[in-house]
Write an enzyme that holds these catalytic residues in place. Structure first.
Site, short mmCIF file in Angstrom:
data_model
loop_
_atom_site.label_atom_id
_atom_site.label_comp_id
_atom_site.label_asym_id
_atom_site.label_seq_id
_atom_site.Cartn_x
_atom_site.Cartn_y
_atom_site.Cartn_z
N GLY A 282 0.86 -1.18 0.00
CA GLY A 282 0.00 0.00 0.00
C GLY A 282 0.89 1.23 0.00
O GLY A 282 1.10 1.89 -1.00
N ARG A 283 1.50 1.47 1.18
CA ARG A 283 2.38 2.62 1.38
C ARG A 283 3.45 2.74 0.28
O ARG A 283 3.72 3.83 -0.22
CB ARG A 283 3.08 2.42 2.73
CG ARG A 283 3.95 3.56 3.19
CD ARG A 283 4.78 3.11 4.41
NE ARG A 283 4.00 2.39 5.38
CZ ARG A 283 3.34 2.95 6.38
NH1 ARG A 283 3.40 4.25 6.54
NH2 ARG A 283 2.63 2.23 7.22
N TYR A 323 1.08 8.59 15.88
CA TYR A 323 2.17 7.69 16.29
C TYR A 323 3.55 8.27 16.02
O TYR A 323 4.46 7.55 15.63
CB TYR A 323 2.01 6.28 15.72
CG TYR A 323 1.48 6.12 14.32
CD1 TYR A 323 0.26 5.48 14.11
CD2 TYR A 323 2.19 6.57 13.21
CE1 TYR A 323 -0.24 5.31 12.83
CE2 TYR A 323 1.70 6.39 11.92
CZ TYR A 323 0.48 5.76 11.75
OH TYR A 323 0.00 5.59 10.48
N CYS A 350 -6.95 22.53 16.60
CA CYS A 350 -6.97 22.94 17.99
C CYS A 350 -6.51 21.84 18.93
O CYS A 350 -7.31 21.27 19.68
CB CYS A 350 -8.39 23.40 18.33
SG CYS A 350 -8.38 24.56 19.66
N GLU A 351 -5.25 21.47 18.84
CA GLU A 351 -4.63 20.46 19.69
C GLU A 351 -3.16 20.83 19.81
O GLU A 351 -2.51 21.10 18.79
CB GLU A 351 -4.66 19.08 19.00
CG GLU A 351 -5.94 18.31 19.08
CD GLU A 351 -6.21 17.69 20.43
OE1 GLU A 351 -5.26 17.25 21.09
OE2 GLU A 351 -7.37 17.68 20.83
C1 LIG Z 1 -3.46 -7.14 5.76
C2 LIG Z 1 -2.73 -5.96 5.27
N1 LIG Z 1 -2.25 -5.97 4.02
C3 LIG Z 1 -1.59 -4.89 3.53
C4 LIG Z 1 -1.37 -3.76 4.29
C5 LIG Z 1 -0.65 -2.61 3.68
O1 LIG Z 1 0.49 -2.27 4.37
P1 LIG Z 1 1.47 -1.16 3.78
O2 LIG Z 1 0.66 0.02 3.37
O3 LIG Z 1 2.39 -0.84 4.91
O4 LIG Z 1 2.16 -1.78 2.60
C6 LIG Z 1 -1.85 -3.72 5.61
C7 LIG Z 1 -1.64 -2.53 6.44
O5 LIG Z 1 -2.05 -2.38 7.54
C8 LIG Z 1 -2.55 -4.84 6.10
O6 LIG Z 1 -3.04 -4.86 7.35
#
Ligand SMILES: Cc1ncc(COP(=O)(O)O)c(C=O)c1O
Length: 426
Positions: A282-283, A323, A350-351
């Site tokens: 994802g990231r 985090y 506002c934090e």
């Molecule tokens: C089951 C699962 N797959 C994929 C991802 C994607 O992780 P990332 O964005 O760090 O690659 C996550 C992130 O929490 C996840 O829980």
């Protein structure tokens, strides 16, 4: 004074047209990441599939990019599933995750012809089997297990038990066997194999290789012990990106290649077989492609700090407050000027904890009207954005080759009132 360009467009121009806070994606970088993952993640021994984890950033435009890149999609809610459907994603390429999917969500997945449900627990297995029978709809399942590895950035630890809310501990073999039995007895639900996910922002390969080894041995052992046939294995996501100079991630393509080869080696060493290996980045697909642009407002000195205030904050990026995530930044309108002052970049929410970058080395000339850019802002910023303080969600733009298109418009005050009502209900 040089100004930063994104996708071949001057940031000032982007801010003039779209306003700030603004999230700009360098579209070519997204394409490069999808291509790197796909090209690196290959094997002659088994099929491979790259599945984009929608939670990192979801909207129709990014789902379309995933589709064009031939990637699957990991969704975790009815909302993400709906958006995927609207974006024309092939439902067969959807992997639906989550520890507490509602009955409505499971029915929706069945009705839309979603390819695979990633089952989390026994109750869900029972519910899915019942619903699939009621709907007379077929669906594949993977079962999420915990291999007892926790990995973050460059370290991983092997844990004996698991208190995670996700999945079933790999040590609970009888429970796993019972769950698989529930599924395999159904004429509509097809058991395909297992899923594991060991953490996030992981910049080394060791944790993943260890998880692969554990999973492959497990697959072999439960086949021998219970006759459970696993054809697919997903090793989840979590591949790290560069937020600050101290992050040294392995490029996604290389990481994908290392993992596919490690899987081939481990299968051979364990005389095991797999038909398909999956990853869920994802990231690492969208993170570095995203640039958050803010306009600098007031500044203020305290006894110990020089504050530079910007026109967004934790409402568009909660990660630093949530985090202590770290980012690097620049004054986009003063590129190349000496970075001779330590500023604290604070948002307007506002934090007291609404600090985007605690210590940023930037030009001392930074002033009201400048643009501040936060790098690697493309993952888990917009998707975790809120209307805290009734801040509107920022506009999102895809820029490429000197052209830009708006993919999410700025949320207006009227948008925020669209849910307000006054109806008598009981
Ligand atoms: C089951 C699962 N797959 C994929 C991802 C994607 O992780 P990332 O964005 O760090 O690659 C996550 C992130 O929490 C996840 O829980």
């Amino acid at each position: 004074m040089a100004t930063l360009e994104i996708g071949g467009i001057d940031c000032r121009r982007l801010a003039e047209v779209s306003g700030t806070p603004l999230l700009v994606y360098d579209e070519a970088k997204i394409e490069e990441q999808f291509a790197a993952a796909r090209e690196g993640f290959q094997s002659e021994q088994f099929e491979t599939e790259v599945v984009y984890a929608a939670k990192a950033f979801s909207c129709k435009a990014i789902f379309e990019k995933a589709r064009q890149a031939g990637a699957g999609l990991d969704v975790v809610s009815g909302g993400e599933l709906y958006c995927a459907r609207q974006a024309g994603v092939d439902m067969k390429k959807i992997y639906f995750h989550g520890n507490n999917k509602s009955e409505d969500e499971l029915r929706m997945a069945l009705e839309l012809g979603c390819g695979t449900i990633v089952l989390d627990n026994r109750m869900e297995a029972e519910r899915l089997v019942q619903l699939a029978e009621e709907e007379a709809k077929g669906i594949n399942v993977l079962l999420r297990v915990n291999p007892g590895i926790e990995a973050h950035t460059h370290e991983y630890i092997q844990t004996s038990g698991s208190d995670s809310k996700f999945g079933i501990s790999i040590r609970k073999r009888d429970e796993i066997q019972e769950l698989v039995k529930i599924v395999t007895e159904s004429k509509y639900v097809t058991f395909k194999g297992f899923h594991s996910h060991i953490g996030s922002q992981i910049t080394e390969t060791e944790g993943f290789e260890k998880a692969l080894e554990i999973m492959i041995r497990f697959i072999k052992e439960i086949k021998e012990a219970y006759g459970i046939q696993s054809d697919w294995l997903s090793i989840g996501g979590g591949f790290g990106i560069k937020y600050t100079a101290s992050d040294k991630p392995i490029p996604l393509g290389e990481m994908a290649q290392i993992l596919a080869s490690a899987c081939e080696r481990l299968l051979e060493e364990n005389s095991a077989e797999l038909k398909k290996l999956l990853i869920e980045p994802g990231r690492s697909i969208v993170g570095e492609a995203g640039y958050a642009l803010y306009t600098v407002g007031f500044s203020k000195d305290t006894d110990t700090k020089h504050f530079l205030f910007v026109d967004g904050g934790m409402s568009d990026n909660i990660r630093p407050a949530l985090y202590q995530a770290e980012y690097s930044c620049d004054i986009a309108t003063r590129m190349g000027e000496p970075k001779d002052k330590t500023w604290c970049i604070a948002g307007k929410n506002c934090e007291s904890g609404d600090i985007l970058v605690r210590e940023a080395q930037l030009p001392k000339t930074a002033a009201e009207g400048d643009l501040l850019v936060i790098y690697s802002a493309g993952a888990y910023g917009y998707s975790m954005a809120s209307n805290y303080n009734r801040a509107g969600r920022p506009e999102v733009v895809f820029a490429k080759g000197g052209k830009a298109r708006r993919v999410l418009r700025r949320e207006t005050y009227e948008d925020q009132l669209r849910l307000e009502t006054d109806e008598s209900i009981i």
